[in-house]
Write a protein that holds these residues in place. Structure first.
Motif, PDB file in Angstrom:
ATOM      1  N   ASN A 139       4.392  -4.331  -3.709  1.00 13.64           N
ATOM      2  CA  ASN A 139       3.988  -5.289  -2.691  1.00 13.64           C
ATOM      3  C   ASN A 139       2.837  -4.686  -1.898  1.00 13.64           C
ATOM      4  O   ASN A 139       3.008  -3.688  -1.206  1.00 13.64           O
ATOM      5  CB  ASN A 139       5.172  -5.584  -1.762  1.00 13.64           C
ATOM      6  CG  ASN A 139       4.833  -6.604  -0.684  1.00 13.64           C
ATOM      7  OD1 ASN A 139       3.675  -6.953  -0.476  1.00 13.64           O
ATOM      8  ND2 ASN A 139       5.849  -7.063   0.016  1.00 13.64           N
ATOM      9  N   PRO A 140       1.624  -5.261  -1.970  1.00 12.22           N
ATOM     10  CA  PRO A 140       0.474  -4.663  -1.273  1.00 12.22           C
ATOM     11  C   PRO A 140       0.694  -4.500   0.224  1.00 12.22           C
ATOM     12  O   PRO A 140       0.201  -3.550   0.830  1.00 12.22           O
ATOM     13  CB  PRO A 140      -0.666  -5.658  -1.551  1.00 12.22           C
ATOM     14  CG  PRO A 140      -0.247  -6.386  -2.792  1.00 12.22           C
ATOM     15  CD  PRO A 140       1.259  -6.464  -2.723  1.00 12.22           C
ATOM     16  N   GLU A 141       1.471  -5.404   0.826  1.00 10.84           N
ATOM     17  CA  GLU A 141       1.701  -5.325   2.267  1.00 10.84           C
ATOM     18  C   GLU A 141       2.600  -4.155   2.646  1.00 10.84           C
ATOM     19  O   GLU A 141       2.646  -3.751   3.802  1.00 10.84           O
ATOM     20  CB  GLU A 141       2.314  -6.636   2.762  1.00 10.84           C
ATOM     21  CG  GLU A 141       1.390  -7.831   2.596  1.00 10.84           C
ATOM     22  CD  GLU A 141       2.019  -9.109   3.103  1.00 10.84           C
ATOM     23  OE1 GLU A 141       3.177  -9.049   3.581  1.00 10.84           O
ATOM     24  OE2 GLU A 141       1.365 -10.161   3.035  1.00 10.84           O
ATOM     25  N   ALA A 142       3.344  -3.618   1.660  1.00  9.98           N
ATOM     26  CA  ALA A 142       4.239  -2.496   1.937  1.00  9.98           C
ATOM     27  C   ALA A 142       3.571  -1.152   1.711  1.00  9.98           C
ATOM     28  O   ALA A 142       4.125  -0.113   2.068  1.00  9.98           O
ATOM     29  CB  ALA A 142       5.496  -2.596   1.069  1.00  9.98           C
ATOM     30  N   CYS A 143       2.389  -1.135   1.115  1.00 16.70           N
ATOM     31  CA  CYS A 143       1.683   0.118   0.858  1.00 16.70           C
ATOM     32  C   CYS A 143       1.073   0.634   2.162  1.00 16.70           C
ATOM     33  O   CYS A 143       0.357  -0.100   2.847  1.00 16.70           O
ATOM     34  CB  CYS A 143       0.581  -0.087  -0.177  1.00 16.70           C
ATOM     35  SG  CYS A 143       1.190  -0.414  -1.843  1.00 16.70           S
ATOM     36  N   GLN A 144       1.344   1.904   2.455  1.00 14.50           N
ATOM     37  CA  GLN A 144       0.832   2.490   3.689  1.00 14.50           C
ATOM     38  C   GLN A 144      -0.332   3.437   3.447  1.00 14.50           C
ATOM     39  O   GLN A 144      -1.110   3.703   4.342  1.00 14.50           O
ATOM     40  CB  GLN A 144       1.967   3.230   4.415  1.00 14.50           C
ATOM     41  CG  GLN A 144       3.090   2.299   4.840  1.00 14.50           C
ATOM     42  CD  GLN A 144       4.189   3.037   5.593  1.00 14.50           C
ATOM     43  OE1 GLN A 144       4.109   4.230   5.811  1.00 14.50           O
ATOM     44  NE2 GLN A 144       5.216   2.306   6.008  1.00 14.50           N
TER      45      GLN A 144
ATOM     46  N   GLU B  74       9.277  -3.654  -5.196  1.00 13.72           N
ATOM     47  CA  GLU B  74       8.425  -4.200  -4.155  1.00 13.72           C
ATOM     48  C   GLU B  74       8.142  -3.195  -3.052  1.00 13.72           C
ATOM     49  O   GLU B  74       7.026  -3.082  -2.559  1.00 13.72           O
ATOM     50  CB  GLU B  74       9.080  -5.447  -3.542  1.00 13.72           C
ATOM     51  CG  GLU B  74       8.868  -6.715  -4.327  1.00 13.72           C
ATOM     52  CD  GLU B  74       7.470  -7.286  -4.143  1.00 13.72           C
ATOM     53  OE1 GLU B  74       7.242  -7.983  -3.131  1.00 13.72           O
ATOM     54  OE2 GLU B  74       6.617  -7.036  -5.007  1.00 13.72           O
ATOM     55  N   TYR B  75       9.182  -2.444  -2.655  1.00 17.71           N
ATOM     56  CA  TYR B  75       9.070  -1.600  -1.462  1.00 17.71           C
ATOM     57  C   TYR B  75       9.081  -0.102  -1.743  1.00 17.71           C
ATOM     58  O   TYR B  75       8.784   0.686  -0.867  1.00 17.71           O
ATOM     59  CB  TYR B  75      10.179  -1.956  -0.465  1.00 17.71           C
ATOM     60  CG  TYR B  75      10.062  -3.393  -0.017  1.00 17.71           C
ATOM     61  CD1 TYR B  75       9.018  -3.792   0.816  1.00 17.71           C
ATOM     62  CD2 TYR B  75      10.958  -4.349  -0.451  1.00 17.71           C
ATOM     63  CE1 TYR B  75       8.886  -5.110   1.209  1.00 17.71           C
ATOM     64  CE2 TYR B  75      10.830  -5.670  -0.062  1.00 17.71           C
ATOM     65  CZ  TYR B  75       9.799  -6.045   0.765  1.00 17.71           C
ATOM     66  OH  TYR B  75       9.670  -7.352   1.154  1.00 17.71           O
TER      67      TYR B  75
ATOM     68  N   THR C 235      13.252   1.617   2.512  1.00 21.43           N
ATOM     69  CA  THR C 235      11.863   1.701   2.064  1.00 21.43           C
ATOM     70  C   THR C 235      11.311   3.083   2.331  1.00 21.43           C
ATOM     71  O   THR C 235      11.818   3.837   3.152  1.00 21.43           O
ATOM     72  CB  THR C 235      10.978   0.646   2.755  1.00 21.43           C
ATOM     73  OG1 THR C 235      11.043   0.849   4.168  1.00 21.43           O
ATOM     74  CG2 THR C 235      11.479  -0.747   2.436  1.00 21.43           C
TER      75      THR C 235
END
Length: 246
Positions: free
Chosen positions: A18-23, A225-226, A244
């Protein structure tokens, strides 16, 4: 073909899909998933193994494939294989897909991830399962008991062959299964392992070759995803929230 890769249980890290979960903005090295079949893609048909041992005249402590390989005469090995195939062909019409099977496969397909099979079943019941329940999905390569020159699990040869066919490292794969043979084959190949729990394999959650465990196949979606970093941690905490990567 037989090969083994030394591999200790280690934290297995990959970037969340999930791109939004990549930090950290890094791309995932994760390439695909290798699945067992009986007990993993479909509900366990354990009665088959009782029937197989009965027709072969062996008890439950004896490995079926090992017994067949040990028979000195070719005609005896051929006759034993025919008996096993007959049992699997009768059982294949009773296959029931695992909960979450299609949901997981649809997710993997949407992410462009590769999927392969590594099973000790013969080719006919495997093809029946795919045609009946997963006709919209492609699995390549498919390693079965019929595949020549590749030793069956727990030997890691099948998983190593799949990694080579994909042009990637075993460390970029996940092996998903329900048995110790699945976990051992994945671990020895250097892949991450995920155990699909059932009523008979609970003890394997703590086995040294098991990295993670799930209760349903589609539980894997949130893992991918996470992201997960630490082995031996169920991806859900006590409150049902997904753990996560920090």
């Amino acid at each position: 073909m037989s090969a083994a890769v030394s591999s200790s249980l280690r934290p297995w890290r990959f970037a969340p899909l999930n791109p939004e979960a990549c930090q950290d903005g890094k791309d995932s090295s994760f390439k695909g998933v290798v699945f067992d079949v009986d007990g993993t893609l479909c509900l366990p048909q354990n009665y088959m193994f009782q029937e197989m041992r009965s027709v072969l005249g062996i008890d439950k402590s004896v490995d079926i494939i090992g017994h067949i390989r040990s028979l000195p005469a070719l005609k005896d090995r051929t006759a034993a294989i025919t008996k096993i195939k007959d049992i699997e062909q009768r059982a294949m019409v009773k296959q029931v897909p695992q909960p979450g099977l299609v949901e997981l496969m649809d997710y993997l397909k949407s992410k462009g991830l590769k999927r392969a099979l590594c099973t000790r079943n013969f080719e006919t019941p495997v093809n029946h399962l795919l045609k009946t329940h997963l006709s919209q999905h492609e699995f390549l390569p498919i390693i079965t008991r019929d595949t020549p020159d590749i030793l069956p699990k727990p030997d890691p040869a099948g998983i190593l062959h799949i990694a080579k066919e994909w042009g990637t490292k075993p460390e970029d794969l996940i092996m998903v299964g329900d048995s110790l043979d699945d976990m051992t084959a994945g671990h020895l190949a250097g892949a991450a392992t995920i155990l699909l729990l059932n009523d008979h394999n609970q003890a394997l959650k703590e086995h040294e070759h098991t990295h993670f465990w799930i209760k349903r196949l589609d539980d894997m979606i949130s893992i991918l995803e996470y992201g997960i970093a630490e082995p031996k941690v169920n991806p859900k905490d006590d409150d049902g929230d997904w753990v996560t990567e920090e």
